[in-house]
Design an enzyme around this catalytic site. Structure first.
Site, PDB file in Angstrom:
ATOM      1  N   CYS A 124      -0.252   3.517  11.202  1.00 32.30           N
ATOM      2  CA  CYS A 124       0.191   4.954  11.781  1.00 32.30           C
ATOM      3  C   CYS A 124      -1.728   5.006  12.715  1.00 32.30           C
ATOM      4  O   CYS A 124      -1.858   6.044  13.028  1.00 32.30           O
ATOM      5  CB  CYS A 124       0.434   6.448  10.716  1.00 32.30           C
ATOM      6  SG  CYS A 124      -1.323   6.572   9.414  1.00 32.30           S
TER       7      CYS A 124
ATOM      8  N   CYS B 116       1.282  -1.174   0.397  1.00 36.16           N
ATOM      9  CA  CYS B 116      -0.480  -0.244   0.284  1.00 36.16           C
ATOM     10  C   CYS B 116       1.390   1.252  -0.482  1.00 36.16           C
ATOM     11  O   CYS B 116       0.954   1.804   1.077  1.00 36.16           O
ATOM     12  CB  CYS B 116      -1.045  -0.148   1.293  1.00 36.16           C
ATOM     13  SG  CYS B 116      -1.848  -1.492   1.300  1.00 36.16           S
ATOM     14  N   ALA B 117       1.594   1.174  -1.471  1.00 33.24           N
ATOM     15  CA  ALA B 117       2.842   2.712  -1.113  1.00 33.24           C
ATOM     16  C   ALA B 117       2.850   3.957  -1.027  1.00 33.24           C
ATOM     17  O   ALA B 117       3.411   4.511  -0.950  1.00 33.24           O
ATOM     18  CB  ALA B 117       3.656   1.735  -2.769  1.00 33.24           C
ATOM     19  N   ALA B 118       1.685   3.955  -1.291  1.00 34.80           N
ATOM     20  CA  ALA B 118       1.218   5.706  -1.563  1.00 34.80           C
ATOM     21  C   ALA B 118       1.120   6.326  -0.351  1.00 34.80           C
ATOM     22  O   ALA B 118       1.068   6.152   0.440  1.00 34.80           O
ATOM     23  CB  ALA B 118      -0.167   6.115  -2.374  1.00 34.80           C
ATOM     24  N   PRO B 119       1.988   7.582  -0.831  1.00 32.69           N
ATOM     25  CA  PRO B 119       2.176   8.349  -1.819  1.00 32.69           C
ATOM     26  C   PRO B 119       4.204   8.198  -2.001  1.00 32.69           C
ATOM     27  O   PRO B 119       4.648   8.924  -2.360  1.00 32.69           O
ATOM     28  CB  PRO B 119       2.867   9.762  -1.366  1.00 32.69           C
ATOM     29  CG  PRO B 119       2.940   9.692  -0.071  1.00 32.69           C
ATOM     30  CD  PRO B 119       2.329   8.665   0.944  1.00 32.69           C
ATOM     31  N   GLY B 120       4.544   6.797  -1.841  1.00 34.45           N
ATOM     32  CA  GLY B 120       5.519   6.347  -1.935  1.00 34.45           C
ATOM     33  C   GLY B 120       6.549   6.527  -1.292  1.00 34.45           C
ATOM     34  O   GLY B 120       8.050   6.485  -1.705  1.00 34.45           O
ATOM     35  N   GLY B 121       7.195   7.747  -0.366  1.00 37.45           N
ATOM     36  CA  GLY B 121       7.760   7.189   1.022  1.00 37.45           C
ATOM     37  C   GLY B 121       8.818   6.174   1.182  1.00 37.45           C
ATOM     38  O   GLY B 121      10.164   5.732   1.403  1.00 37.45           O
TER      39      GLY B 121
END
Length: 448
Positions: free
Chosen positions: A387, A262-267
């Site tokens: 988070c 679940c990668a967005a926003p890519g940090g």
């Protein structure tokens, strides 16, 4: 000789208060703070953002004061303007302007805005009474738990149950402004070197952990040295733990397959790739995101950092739609959650969430864990994180998973990182001030 253009005058405070009230009304109607601010004129947005965030951090108090001043709820826009003024003015020590100035300018906003003009006299009467009776009104609202802690009642009760020894510290931390934290690319600089670059432009900062830097005061990203060249990224210290936790013990010489589910926003995707780049490791990283607009942000992040990954628009919970059948060596699952751990940065979250969201998101988290576990090689590891500070999305979720998957073993992991609990085992070093968001981490090993 061409005359230099005269500086644009600062907007009047009543204009900012009117725009802030409109944004607060949108948040109360269910819109995110980000979406509400996107509709604000660009020239007003920085000032409105600062006022809106402070209003959201004190909204519980403001609502209690408004009820004391006007028990009958006024129209939505009038109520939003009153609560904006009360949230900003109730505590003179924290007020961005003198309370008298805030009140007079809020009344001016009421007179000038078509949405509130008919109720300007009512707004004036309420706010003038507030100035006269402020101490007594504030003392009376101290008995209201929502006013005292500026969180919904259900949120306070949930924290009291989940963290009986730390719930007050968590709420206090949530009402503070988060510091601006950066992640330095391992192949391009070090935290110590980057602090020197900041010192050269008179910006105070200090190193935090393996790759982190914390600024004493925030700075627009365009002014960060090397930002455009990928030297540094904005990322909280707790989120910076993901990559090293997942990668510890892996053989960098092997052509490993990694998945950021679940990668967005890519940090976190970028952080994994920065580790590979620094180690010269032949790793393949797949990044998934089911929303196309959010997936575009992953591409933007990687482009700036000059990194490459296989980015796919897909639902991680439906592997049949995207998986090629080859098992992964390691999987990062930063699962959708209530975001209850990042309230310092997103003060709207506490007012947007409903208690029923926790159970609904826990079902989604369990579905993702169940779908991704079979895609992991024997001997591989999956890092589950959220988070969130709610145990239903952290400790309880992992306990349920372990009970149903006998080939899974919980490795030493930080568990719940609380924003005001620096003594937690596994918390970041030099964390005396709680300089990270609330997070949960569980590293799961698959039996060989």
């Amino acid at each position: 000789m061409t005359a230099s253009p005269s500086p644009t005058p600062a907007p009047a405070l009543w204009v900012l208060l009117d725009a802030t009230a409109a944004a607060l009304q949108a948040v109360r109607a269910g819109q995110s703070g980000t979406a509400a601010l996107d509709t604000v004129d660009a020239s007003l947005r920085p000032g409105v953002r600062a006022l809106l965030f402070q209003a959201l951090r004190h909204l519980g108090r403001a609502q209690a004061l408004r009820r004391a001043l006007a028990p009958r709820q006024p129209p939505a826009r009038v109520d939003a303007l009153l609560c904006t003024a009360l949230a900003l003015a109730w505590n003179p020590e924290q007020a961005p302007y003198a309370p008298f100035t805030l009140v007079s300018q809020a009344v001016e906003a009421a007179k000038r805005s078509p949405a509130t003009r008919a109720q300007a006299g009512f707004v004036n009467a309420c706010l003038r009474r507030f100035l006269r009776e402020r101490d007594a009104l504030v003392a009376a609202t101290d008995r209201d738990e929502v006013a005292l802690w500026n969180h919904p009642a259900w949120w306070i009760a949930r924290l009291r149950r989940d963290h009986p020894w730390q719930w007050q510290q968590i709420l206090q931390a949530n009402n503070a402004q988060a510091p601006m934290a950066l992640r330095v690319s391992k192949s391009k600089s070090t935290p110590a070197q980057y602090c020197q670059a900041l010192a050269a432009i008179n910006m105070e900062a200090y190193p935090d952990g393996d790759s982190g830097v914390v600024l004493r005061r925030p700075l627009p990203v365009a002014q960060l040295p090397g930002f455009a060249d990928g030297v540094v990224s904005v990322q909280d210290a707790a989120a910076q733990m993901a990559a090293p936790l997942l990668l510890q013990g892996l053989d960098a010489r092997q052509p490993l397959r990694l998945l950021d589910a679940c990668a967005a926003p890519g940090g976190k995707t970028a952080h994994l790739l920065e580790w590979a780049q620094a180690l010269g490791a032949p790793w393949q990283v797949t990044a998934l995101e089911m929303d196309a607009s959010r997936a575009a942000r992953i591409h933007d992040t990687l482009r700036r950092l000059r990194l490459q990954a296989d980015v796919r628009v897909a639902d991680a919970g439906v592997p049949a739609d995207w998986w090629d059948g080859q098992l992964f060596d390691a999987i990062l699952l930063d699962a959708p959650c209530t975001a209850s751990g990042i309230v310092r940065r997103h003060p709207d979250v506490r007012w947007l969430r409903r208690e029923s969201d926790i159970a609904q998101l826990a079902v989604l988290q369990a579905r993702l864990l169940g779908a991704l576990w079979p895609l992991l090689k024997p001997g591989g590891r999956l890092l589950y994180c959220t988070c969130s500070v709610f145990r239903a999305e952290g400790q309880e979720q992992v306990q349920a998973f372990l009970a149903h998957n006998t080939d899974a073993r919980l490795a030493p992991s930080p568990g719940h990182l609380l924003p005001a609990n620096p003594d937690k085992a596994g918390a970041l070093g030099d964390n005396a001030a709680g300089e990270h968001d609330g997070f949960f981490y569980a590293l799961l090993h698959k039996a060989a």
